[in-house]
Design a protein around this motif. Structure first.
Motif, mmCIF file in Angstrom:
data_model
loop_
_atom_site.group_PDB
_atom_site.id
_atom_site.type_symbol
_atom_site.label_atom_id
_atom_site.label_comp_id
_atom_site.label_asym_id
_atom_site.label_seq_id
_atom_site.Cartn_x
_atom_site.Cartn_y
_atom_site.Cartn_z
ATOM 1 N N LEU A 250 -55.460 -31.505 12.113
ATOM 2 C CA LEU A 250 -56.225 -32.428 11.280
ATOM 3 C C LEU A 250 -56.168 -32.012 9.814
ATOM 4 N N THR A 251 -56.178 -30.692 9.573
ATOM 5 C CA THR A 251 -56.051 -30.200 8.193
ATOM 6 C C THR A 251 -54.690 -30.574 7.620
ATOM 7 N N LYS A 252 -53.656 -30.492 8.476
ATOM 8 C CA LYS A 252 -52.307 -30.883 8.034
ATOM 9 C C LYS A 252 -52.269 -32.367 7.678
ATOM 10 N N LEU A 253 -52.901 -33.194 8.493
ATOM 11 C CA LEU A 253 -52.930 -34.624 8.187
ATOM 12 C C LEU A 253 -53.645 -34.879 6.863
ATOM 13 N N LEU A 254 -54.766 -34.173 6.668
ATOM 14 C CA LEU A 254 -55.534 -34.358 5.427
ATOM 15 C C LEU A 254 -54.712 -33.929 4.216
ATOM 16 N N ALA A 255 -54.018 -32.781 4.336
ATOM 17 C CA ALA A 255 -53.191 -32.300 3.223
ATOM 18 C C ALA A 255 -52.071 -33.296 2.921
ATOM 19 N N GLY A 256 -51.447 -33.822 3.978
ATOM 20 C CA GLY A 256 -50.373 -34.797 3.785
ATOM 21 C C GLY A 256 -50.862 -36.069 3.117
ATOM 22 N N VAL A 257 -52.052 -36.529 3.532
ATOM 23 C CA VAL A 257 -52.604 -37.757 2.939
ATOM 24 C C VAL A 257 -52.913 -37.545 1.457
ATOM 25 N N VAL A 258 -53.490 -36.379 1.124
ATOM 26 C CA VAL A 258 -53.807 -36.103 -0.282
ATOM 27 C C VAL A 258 -52.529 -36.052 -1.121
ATOM 28 N N LEU A 259 -51.508 -35.352 -0.610
ATOM 29 C CA LEU A 259 -50.226 -35.270 -1.337
ATOM 30 C C LEU A 259 -49.621 -36.660 -1.522
ATOM 31 N N ALA A 260 -49.660 -37.477 -0.459
ATOM 32 C CA ALA A 260 -49.082 -38.824 -0.547
ATOM 33 C C ALA A 260 -49.859 -39.702 -1.525
ATOM 34 N N ALA A 261 -51.186 -39.584 -1.524
ATOM 35 C CA ALA A 261 -51.990 -40.386 -2.448
ATOM 36 C C ALA A 261 -51.716 -40.005 -3.903
ATOM 37 N N VAL A 262 -51.607 -38.698 -4.159
ATOM 38 C CA VAL A 262 -51.297 -38.254 -5.526
ATOM 39 C C VAL A 262 -49.912 -38.746 -5.938
ATOM 40 N N PHE A 263 -48.954 -38.649 -5.007
ATOM 41 C CA PHE A 263 -47.596 -39.150 -5.270
ATOM 42 C C PHE A 263 -47.621 -40.644 -5.575
ATOM 43 N N GLY A 264 -48.388 -41.394 -4.773
ATOM 44 C CA GLY A 264 -48.472 -42.835 -4.991
ATOM 45 C C GLY A 264 -49.105 -43.178 -6.329
ATOM 46 N N TYR A 265 -50.144 -42.430 -6.697
ATOM 47 C CA TYR A 265 -50.822 -42.678 -7.972
ATOM 48 C C TYR A 265 -49.849 -42.452 -9.152
ATOM 49 N N LEU A 266 -49.093 -41.352 -9.064
ATOM 50 C CA LEU A 266 -48.128 -41.050 -10.140
ATOM 51 C C LEU A 266 -46.977 -42.058 -10.157
ATOM 52 N N LEU A 267 -46.549 -42.481 -8.951
ATOM 53 C CA LEU A 267 -45.438 -43.438 -8.876
ATOM 54 C C LEU A 267 -45.844 -44.787 -9.475
ATOM 55 N N GLU A 268 -47.092 -45.200 -9.220
ATOM 56 C CA GLU A 268 -47.549 -46.462 -9.805
ATOM 57 C C GLU A 268 -47.573 -46.361 -11.324
ATOM 58 N N TRP A 269 -48.072 -45.225 -11.820
ATOM 59 C CA TRP A 269 -48.153 -45.008 -13.279
ATOM 60 C C TRP A 269 -46.756 -44.983 -13.912
ATOM 61 N N ALA A 270 -45.793 -44.321 -13.245
ATOM 62 C CA ALA A 270 -44.475 -44.121 -13.850
ATOM 63 C C ALA A 270 -43.539 -45.306 -13.642
ATOM 64 N N PHE A 271 -43.770 -46.089 -12.563
ATOM 65 C CA PHE A 271 -42.765 -47.099 -12.238
ATOM 66 C C PHE A 271 -43.356 -48.470 -11.957
ATOM 67 N N PHE A 272 -44.250 -48.558 -10.975
ATOM 68 C CA PHE A 272 -44.699 -49.867 -10.514
ATOM 69 C C PHE A 272 -45.551 -50.620 -11.542
ATOM 70 N N SER A 273 -46.211 -49.911 -12.441
ATOM 71 C CA SER A 273 -47.030 -50.592 -13.443
ATOM 72 C C SER A 273 -46.183 -51.474 -14.359
ATOM 73 N N PHE A 274 -44.864 -51.238 -14.372
ATOM 74 C CA PHE A 274 -43.967 -52.055 -15.198
ATOM 75 C C PHE A 274 -43.402 -53.262 -14.437
ATOM 76 N N LEU A 275 -43.751 -53.372 -13.127
ATOM 77 C CA LEU A 275 -43.154 -54.431 -12.308
ATOM 78 C C LEU A 275 -44.017 -55.682 -12.198
ATOM 79 N N TYR A 276 -45.307 -55.585 -12.582
ATOM 80 C CA TYR A 276 -46.225 -56.688 -12.321
ATOM 81 C C TYR A 276 -45.808 -57.990 -12.994
ATOM 82 N N GLN A 277 -45.247 -57.891 -14.165
ATOM 83 C CA GLN A 277 -44.885 -59.101 -14.907
ATOM 84 C C GLN A 277 -43.452 -59.550 -14.637
#
Length: 290
Positions: A64-91
């Motif tokens: 369960l700790t491994k799942l939690l660590a993976g989810v946190v890493l993935a969420a941080v990755f997703g947050y950075l990916l949206e900031w660096a890339f996807f925020s430019f795709l909306y328009q």
């Protein structure tokens, strides 16, 4: 088919459908709220599965700790990916979104090949979920599949509660309907989008981590799950979380029982289901919920 075999296949269908829902719900959130057709969403599922493989030696039976660590890493990755890339795709137009997110698939696959190679890897379920319980005289059902189903049900209820019963969910639904009005009320819509995107990435990665002990970890696994999740989103109705849940379970049953009774033609069953439903209800089973 005796009753015990039938029951096992039903449980397998529910477990598969619920895992599909975790991935498809993130896809629905990202498209329904931000309007981005994200072909790279299957890659987040693959990243989750490889996280389960890479993190396994460090956590052992602390699953369960491994799942939690993976989810946190993935969420941080997703947050950075949206900031660096996807925020430019909306328009951008949908065709540009498709091409640009397809390019991301190629980037993720190449990075995966460089970092962990192209071998197929197995991931062991934790020892406290080994074995199964008896179903009939000759059959047993693995505890890990029970855990996967229960975890997905808890997450589905939590997602429903967040979207429909919290202030954050209210802002998400309002932002999907009229982003200019939400911005006018003083809500940071860009930050809201990043939270939603990070949540969608975390859901897909968590599904990959849970699925890793069931299906192994292999190159290209994101592509196959992406196609079936788009089928789920289309059947359920674009932008409907409830529709995604119903469609996931339908697809789970059609795929599982298709492999049992029509093994040679099981690949077309899900797509035939999609064609029939689109003829009957072109907008999908459920209306858009946000």
């Amino acid at each position: 088919m005796d009753f015990a075999t039938f029951l096992v296949q039903c449980l397998n269908a529910v477990q598969y459908g619920l895992l599909l829902f975790l991935v498809a719900s993130g896809l629905t959130l990202i498209f329904g709220i931000m309007g981005v057709i994200n072909l790279a969403h299957g890659s987040f599922y693959m990243i989750g599965a490889y996280l389960a493989f890479v993190l396994a030696p460090y956590f052992g039976d602390w699953y369960l700790t491994k799942l939690l660590a993976g989810v946190v890493l993935a969420a941080v990755f997703g947050y950075l990916l949206e900031w660096a890339f996807f925020s430019f795709l909306y328009q951008r137009e949908h065709l540009q979104q498709v091409l640009m997110t397809y390019a991301l698939i190629l980037v993720f696959e190449e990075l995966r090949s460089m970092l962990v190679g192209n071998d197929v890897h197995g991931v062991q379920a934790p020892s406290w979920l080994a074995g199964g319980f008896k179903l009939g005289e000759l059959m047993s059902y693995p505890w890990y599949r029970v855990f996967a189903s229960v975890a997905c049900i808890v997450l589905a209820l939590a997602l429903y509660g967040v979207v429909n019963r919290t202030r954050l969910g209210m802002m998400i639904r309002a932002g999907a309907s009229n982003r200019d009005m939400v911005r006018g009320l003083g809500i940071d819509i860009q930050r809201l989008y990043r939270i939603v995107f990070a949540g969608g990435v975390a859901l897909a990665a968590l599904a990959g981590m849970i699925a890793a002990p069931l299906s192994s970890v292999y190159p290209g696994m994101g592509g196959s799950v992406l196609i079936i999740c788009f089928v789920v989103v289309v059947i359920g109705g674009i932008g409907s979380i409830t529709g995604a849940l119903v469609a996931s379970l339908l697809v789970g049953f059609v795929d599982t029982f298709g492999k049992v009774f029509f093994a040679e033609y099981s690949g077309i069953g899900v797509y035939l289901l999609m064609a029939v439903i689109l003829v009957w209800r072109p907008e999908g089973l459920m209306r858009r919920s946000f």
